[in-house]
Scaffold this active site. Structure first.
Site, PDB file in Angstrom:
ATOM      1  N   GLU A  92       0.948  -1.188  -0.077  1.00 42.46           N
ATOM      2  CA  GLU A  92       0.058   0.013  -0.113  1.00 42.46           C
ATOM      3  C   GLU A  92       0.847   1.436  -0.133  1.00 42.46           C
ATOM      4  OE1 GLU A  92      -3.493   0.068   2.403  1.00 42.46           O
ATOM      5  OE2 GLU A  92      -3.518  -2.005   2.770  1.00 42.46           O
ATOM      6  N   LYS A 122     -16.051  -1.615   3.759  1.00 40.99           N
ATOM      7  CA  LYS A 122     -15.455  -1.794   2.385  1.00 40.99           C
ATOM      8  C   LYS A 122     -16.453  -2.227   1.386  1.00 40.99           C
ATOM      9  CE  LYS A 122     -10.877  -3.413   3.942  1.00 40.99           C
ATOM     10  NZ  LYS A 122     -10.043  -4.577   4.467  1.00 40.99           N
TER      11      LYS A 122
END
Ligand code: 2PG
Ligand code: MG
Length: 431
Positions: free
Chosen positions: A208, A340
Site C-alpha cells: 500500500e 469496504k
C-alpha cells in the site's frame, strides 16, 4: 431535467489494472439525459472469508486473477437487467442486482461485477445532477471531513509477512482540519523513513506504499513509529496517535495465533494480553481485527478488557455486514466497523451496515483495499454518508494520494462549511 433523464441507457464494463498490476473491473453507466458515471472496483489481499465473492477466472493467465467473466456479466446479463431502471433509486437498482445474482454472497455474477455497476450508477446520478458525488449522496449535510487513518509501515500479507502486524498507521486527533492532518502525516511518514534508513531497517515500500519494515520484533516497529512521531515534533497520543490493523485472521485460526517474527504461538488470551500491553506502552488509539474472524468470543473478551477509549474495529470479523454487526453488538464485540463496499458488492448493502452501526452506537471507518486504483468513490462515501473516518493505507503512491487529494479538494470547496471529525471521530484522544 426530466425524471426519465435518470433512466439507465447503457452499461459497459472493461478490464483495467490495479495498483498491484492485477486485472479488475471498471464499469460505465450512461443515463438517458446524457450523464455518464464510471467506477473501478478495488481488491483485497487479506480478505475475510465471509466477504462477498470477487469473481476471478482461474486458469493460467495472470495467476488465475483475470476478470473476464465478471466483465462479461456486466456487459451481458447485468446490462440487460438494469437498462431502463431509474439510476437515482439506488436501493431499487441494487435490489435488482442482488436478485439477479440470486446467491447470498454474489457468487454467481461476482461482487466485482455488481459493485462496479452500483458505484458507476451513483456517479452517473451525481453527474446528471451537476453535483460532486458526496453532495449527491448526502445533500447539504455532507460537510464532515473524515479523520484519515494512514499507514506508515506495511506488514503482514502486504509485506511478505516481514512483520506479523499488517498496518502500522497514524491518526491525528490534534489536527484542526483535514489538510493539517495530512501535513502532519507527511512529516511523520518522512521521519519514519529517515529513522529506518538510519537503522538499516528500510527495505522499500509494501503493497500500500507504507515503508517495508525490516524489524526484528513487532515492538521495534511500534517504538520506531513513536520515535517518528516525536522526531516530527508531535506529542504522541495527543496530537498524533497510533492505529493498528493486527489482521489476526492472517496468522491465527481457532484461537491459536502464530507470531512468525518472534517464533511463538499464543492462544486468544495470550494475544489479548500482548495487545493490551502494547496499548498501555504505546499511544494506540485504534486497533483493528485484534483477534481472528472466527474468534467472536476472543473479540468480546478483548472489548471487555480494553480501556473504554480504545477504538476496536472489525474488518475481516464483520466484513461490512449489517447482520454480522448486529451479532457482534449482541455479544459486546468491537465498537467500530470497517466499511469496504466490495466486501458486500453493492452501495446499498454497505450503507445498511453503516445505518446499523449508527443505530447500535458503533462507529465506522470507510476503507480502501490493498489493491486500489485512481477511483475516489470511497472518499465521497465517507463524506456523503458523514462516516467520520477514512482509511486508505500510506502517504505514497498515486492510488492512495488520489484519495487524499480528492478529500483536500472537497474540504476547499466546502470552505467555511467544512467540519473536521477530529478527535471526536474515535471518542476523543487518550484519557
Ligand atoms: C485491511 C485492508 C487494507 P486488504 O485489511 O484493512 O489495509 O487490506 O485490502 O488486503 O484486505
Ligand atoms: Mg483490515
Amino acid at each position: 431535467m426530466k425524471d426519465s433523464d435518470f433512466d439507465i441507457r447503457s452499461v459497459h464494463a472493461r478490464r483495467v489494472w490495479d495498483s498491484r498490476g492485477r486485472p479488475t473491473v471498471e464499469a460505465e453507466v450512461a443515463l438517458h439525459g446524457g450523464a455518464l458515471g464510471r467506477a473501478i472496483v478495488p481488491a483485497g489481499a487479506s480478505k475475510g472469508t465471509r466477504e462477498a465473492l470477487e469473481l476471478r477466472d482461474g486458469g493460467a493467465a495472470f495467476g488465475g486473477l483475470d476478470v473476464r467473466q465478471a466483465v462479461a456479466h456486466v456487459n451481458g446479463e447485468i446490462a440487460r437487467a438494469v437498462v431502463g431502471l431509474a439510476a437515482d433509486d439506488q436501493a431499487a437498482l441494487d435490489a435488482r442486482l442482488i436478485a439477479l445474482d440470486g446467491t447470498p454472497n454474489k457468487a454467481r455474477l461476482g461482487a466485482n461485477a455488481t459493485l462496479a455497476v452500483s458505484m458507476a450508477a451513483a456517479h452517473a446520478v451525481a453527474a446528471a445532477r451537476g453535483l460532486p458525488l458526496y453532495a449527491s449522496l448526502g445533500g447539504a449535510d455532507a460537510t464532515l471531513l473524515p479523520m484519515p487513518q494512514i499507514q506508515i509501515f506495511g506488514g503482514g500479507a502486504h509485506a511478505g509477512r516481514r512483520v506479523d502486524i499488517q498496518d502500522f498507521m497514524i491518526v491525528c486527533p490534534g489536527a484542526a482540519n483535514f489538510a493539517q492532518a495530512l501535513e502532519w502525516t507527511a512529516e511523520v511518514y518522512a521521519q519514519a523513513g529517515a529513522l529506518m534508513r538510519a537503522r538499516g531497517a528500510l527495505a522499500g515500500v509494501a503493497d500500500e506504499g507504507g515503508w517495508w519494515p525490516a524489524f526484528d520484533t513487532n515492538e521495534e516497529a511500534l517504538e520506531t513509529l513513536v520515535g517518528a512521531i516525536e522526531n516530527a515534533g508531535f506529542v504522541p497520543g495527543e496530537q498524533v496517535g497510533i492505529a493498528l490493523d493486527i489482521a489476526a485472521s492472517d496468522f491465527g485460526r481457532e484461537g491459536r495465533y502464530r507470531l512468525g517474527l518472534e517464533q511463538r504461538e499464543l492462544d486468544s488470551d495470550g494475544l489479548i494480553e500482548l495487545l493490551l500491553r502494547w496499548c498501555e506502552r504505546f499511544p494506540v488509539l485504534s486497533i483493528e481485527d485484534p483477534l481472528g474472524e472466527d474468534d467472536a468470543q476472543g473479540f468480546a473478551r478483548f472489548t471487555r478488557a480494553a480501556p473504554r477509549r480504545l477504538q476496536i474495529v472489525g474488518d475481516d470479523f464483520l466484513v461490512s455486514s449489517a447482520d454480522l454487526l448486529r451479532e457482534a453488538a449482541a455479544a459486546g464485540a468491537a465498537n467500530t466497523v470497517l466499511l469496504k463496499p466490495n466486501q458486500r458488492g453493492t452501495l446499498t448493502e454497505t450503507r445498511q451496515c453503516w445505518d446499523a452501526a449508527r443505530a447500535l452506537g458503533y462507529r465506522a471507518i470507510v476503507s480502501a483495499r490493498s489493491g486500489e486504483t485512481e477511483d475516489t468513490t470511497i472518499v465521497h462515501l465517507a463524506i456523503g454518508w458523514q462516516v467520520g473516518q477514512l482509511k486508505v493505507g500510506s502517504f505514497a503512491r498515486s492510488e492512495r494520494m488520489a484519495k487524499w487529494n480528492e478529500a483536500l479538494r472537497i474540504e476547499e470547496r466546502l470552505g467555511a462549511r467544512a467540519r473536521f471529525a477530529g478527535a471526536a471521530a474515535f471518542g476523543g484522544g487518550r484519557s
